[in-house]
Design an enzyme around this catalytic site. Sequence first.
Site, PDB file in Angstrom:
ATOM      1  CG  HIS A 103     -11.193   5.187  22.111  1.00  0.00           C
ATOM      2  ND1 HIS A 103     -10.180   5.533  22.627  1.00  0.00           N
ATOM      3  CD2 HIS A 103     -10.889   4.372  20.981  1.00  0.00           C
ATOM      4  CE1 HIS A 103      -9.209   5.157  21.895  1.00  0.00           C
ATOM      5  NE2 HIS A 103      -9.612   4.528  21.022  1.00  0.00           N
ATOM      6  CD  GLU A 104     -13.326   2.090  18.911  1.00  0.00           C
ATOM      7  OE1 GLU A 104     -13.372   2.443  17.481  1.00  0.00           O
ATOM      8  OE2 GLU A 104     -12.503   1.803  19.605  1.00  0.00           O
ATOM      9  CG  HIS A 162     -11.184   6.253  16.929  1.00  0.00           C
ATOM     10  ND1 HIS A 162     -10.166   7.077  16.734  1.00  0.00           N
ATOM     11  CD2 HIS A 162     -11.010   5.100  17.566  1.00  0.00           C
ATOM     12  CE1 HIS A 162      -8.980   6.319  17.505  1.00  0.00           C
ATOM     13  NE2 HIS A 162      -9.644   5.298  17.971  1.00  0.00           N
TER      14      HIS A 162
END
Length: 231
Positions: free
Chosen positions: A33-34, A37
């Site tokens: 997820h990170e 980003h």
Amino acid sequence: MGMFSQLAQGVDWSSLGSMVLRVIAVLLCLVVHEVSHGLAAYRLGDPTAKQSHRLSLNPIHHLDPFGLLMMVVVGFGWAKPVPVDPRYFKKPKQGMAITALAGPASNFVLAYLSAIVYSALYGVALVRGETTALSLALEFFAVLVTLNIGLGIFNLIPFPPLDGSKVVAMFLSDRHYIQWMRLERYGMIILMAVLWFGVLDSFLLAARSWVLNWMLTGSEFAFRGVLALLG
């Protein structure tokens, strides 16, 4: 030696193994997820995440201890926010929205890929019988599917500081955008209170069930393929 044996016999190793698998799955969900980003921001021209070592797959660079605990316990959590400088984007609001959506999108992709693997392994277990290794693999990918779906849905809630709020912000005027972003200071406290009192439980569970059913249905081809190959 005898004391150690007694201690070992008193440990519920199956539960301990399940917890280890869950923690590994949580780490994978949060890191993907990170990093997504950071990669999205980097592709849009912002080097901040790269310079902060947030494009790394090392979980240490991303974890928030309380967010990790929430993911392990309830399936909804967070990691340390990736630093993003919208001044690097040609269109700051749109850039922030794309960067924000990259996180949940990566979780849904990972969930679907995990569902495909789970379906294939389930077919193998049905034909060849379930071994200990196969049972652990099935459990791991089942957890990976549900956690990724939960993380993706949770972060799409349109309230600061969650990713969905950046999409809402894209449609606001500059004045309202600034006011909306100021909510980030208190947003997580408000969200924690909402989760504590179960205000969103029905919605989150219904949404997760719907997406889960859709993904399992969409991954049935892997199950049928394995049955055709091994049956």
